[in-house]
Design a protein around this motif. Sequence first.
Motif, short mmCIF file in Angstrom:
data_model
loop_
_atom_site.label_atom_id
_atom_site.label_comp_id
_atom_site.label_asym_id
_atom_site.label_seq_id
_atom_site.Cartn_x
_atom_site.Cartn_y
_atom_site.Cartn_z
N ASP A 1 -12.13 8.39 65.55
CA ASP A 1 -12.62 7.59 64.43
C ASP A 1 -13.96 6.93 64.74
N VAL A 2 -14.21 6.66 66.01
CA VAL A 2 -15.44 6.01 66.44
C VAL A 2 -16.07 6.83 67.55
N LEU A 3 -17.36 7.12 67.41
CA LEU A 3 -18.06 7.97 68.36
C LEU A 3 -19.02 7.17 69.23
N ALA A 4 -19.08 7.52 70.50
CA ALA A 4 -20.12 7.00 71.40
C ALA A 4 -21.33 7.93 71.29
N VAL A 5 -22.45 7.40 70.85
CA VAL A 5 -23.67 8.18 70.69
C VAL A 5 -24.59 7.88 71.87
N MET A 6 -24.90 8.90 72.65
CA MET A 6 -25.65 8.71 73.88
C MET A 6 -27.11 9.15 73.78
N ASN A 7 -27.44 9.94 72.77
CA ASN A 7 -28.78 10.54 72.73
C ASN A 7 -29.38 10.48 71.33
N ALA A 8 -29.32 9.33 70.70
CA ALA A 8 -29.93 9.19 69.37
C ALA A 8 -31.42 9.46 69.47
N PRO A 9 -32.00 10.17 68.50
CA PRO A 9 -33.43 10.48 68.55
C PRO A 9 -34.33 9.29 68.24
N LYS A 10 -33.73 8.19 67.79
CA LYS A 10 -34.47 6.96 67.55
C LYS A 10 -33.97 5.89 68.51
N PRO A 11 -34.85 5.02 69.00
CA PRO A 11 -34.40 3.98 69.92
C PRO A 11 -33.54 2.94 69.22
N PRO A 12 -32.58 2.37 69.95
CA PRO A 12 -32.17 2.75 71.31
C PRO A 12 -31.32 4.02 71.27
N PRO A 13 -31.33 4.80 72.35
CA PRO A 13 -30.59 6.07 72.35
C PRO A 13 -29.08 5.90 72.34
N GLU A 14 -28.58 4.77 72.86
CA GLU A 14 -27.14 4.54 72.88
C GLU A 14 -26.72 3.74 71.65
N ARG A 15 -25.74 4.29 70.93
CA ARG A 15 -25.23 3.66 69.72
C ARG A 15 -23.75 3.94 69.59
N ILE A 16 -23.14 3.30 68.63
CA ILE A 16 -21.73 3.53 68.31
C ILE A 16 -21.65 3.74 66.81
N SER A 17 -20.87 4.73 66.38
CA SER A 17 -20.81 5.06 64.95
C SER A 17 -19.40 5.47 64.54
N LEU A 18 -18.99 5.06 63.36
CA LEU A 18 -17.81 5.67 62.77
C LEU A 18 -18.11 7.15 62.54
N SER A 19 -17.11 7.98 62.72
CA SER A 19 -17.29 9.42 62.55
C SER A 19 -17.32 9.79 61.07
N ALA A 20 -17.79 11.00 60.79
CA ALA A 20 -17.84 11.47 59.41
C ALA A 20 -16.44 11.52 58.80
N SER A 21 -15.46 11.95 59.57
CA SER A 21 -14.10 12.03 59.04
C SER A 21 -13.54 10.64 58.75
N ARG A 22 -13.89 9.65 59.59
CA ARG A 22 -13.38 8.29 59.34
C ARG A 22 -14.07 7.66 58.14
N LEU A 23 -15.36 7.86 58.00
CA LEU A 23 -16.08 7.34 56.85
C LEU A 23 -15.57 7.96 55.55
N SER A 24 -15.08 9.18 55.65
CA SER A 24 -14.59 9.87 54.46
C SER A 24 -13.24 9.33 53.99
N ARG A 25 -12.53 8.63 54.84
CA ARG A 25 -11.25 8.06 54.44
C ARG A 25 -11.49 6.70 53.78
N SER A 26 -12.08 6.77 52.62
CA SER A 26 -12.49 5.57 51.89
C SER A 26 -12.33 5.81 50.40
#
Length: 229
Positions: free
Chosen positions: A159-184
């Motif tokens: 449901d929640v993803l660790a993002v290590m290589n975002a193309p915009k700074p900062p490269p490390e982020r945390i995001s709800l996944s597409a499947s979790r966002l869709s459960r709305s």
Amino acid sequence: MTQQIVHRHVFEQQDALLNELFQQIAKVADEAIRQHGKFRIVLAGGRTPEALYKKLVHLDTDWNHWFIYFGDERCLPVDDPDRNDTMARVAWLNQVGIPPEQIFQIPAELGAEQGAIHYRQTIATVVTFHLVLLGIGEDGHTASLFPGNEIGITTDSPDVLAVMNAPKPPPERISLSASRLSRSEHVWFLATGVGKSKALKMWDSGVGLPVSAITPFNGVDLYTDRPDK
């Protein structure tokens, strides 16, 4: 993957768009509180959401029934001005009566991996969000789901993803996944300004963008101040 349904709402000016969003949020919140006793909303970062949050300070509602979540966060120290939760607190949350224990910030200061683990536990008991607000990047990303990266589209995705290589700074982020966002029940994309035109055209043409991977049962609503042509 489920076919995405998009309901478009195009406004001549951003003020009209914000006024409509204000009214629609009031309706969705009232309905959720009446039916469920609580209103669960997922917040986005960005300029248009910030303008909306400033308006929501004046909403006539019972804030005790609001539960606040975040779609993504940058891995920065607590209170950093570039964090989404800092923006939301300054623009809105610090000025209304939502109980602090009902504001669920992503602990991104722990780093992407640990913060993602903690937030998975935080939202584990939430079956469905009532409303998700999302932006659209010029490359078609939404939340911190970027083209070319893992965005979590399968039902067994975290449901929640660790993002290590975002193309915009900062490269490390945390995001709800597409499947979790869709459960709305409702997912609203807010896209204003000339800079979003290219992304909207790619979205229209069927390019496989992260925004296209959000597929709630009721479809998504796109609120934009620019004709998509």
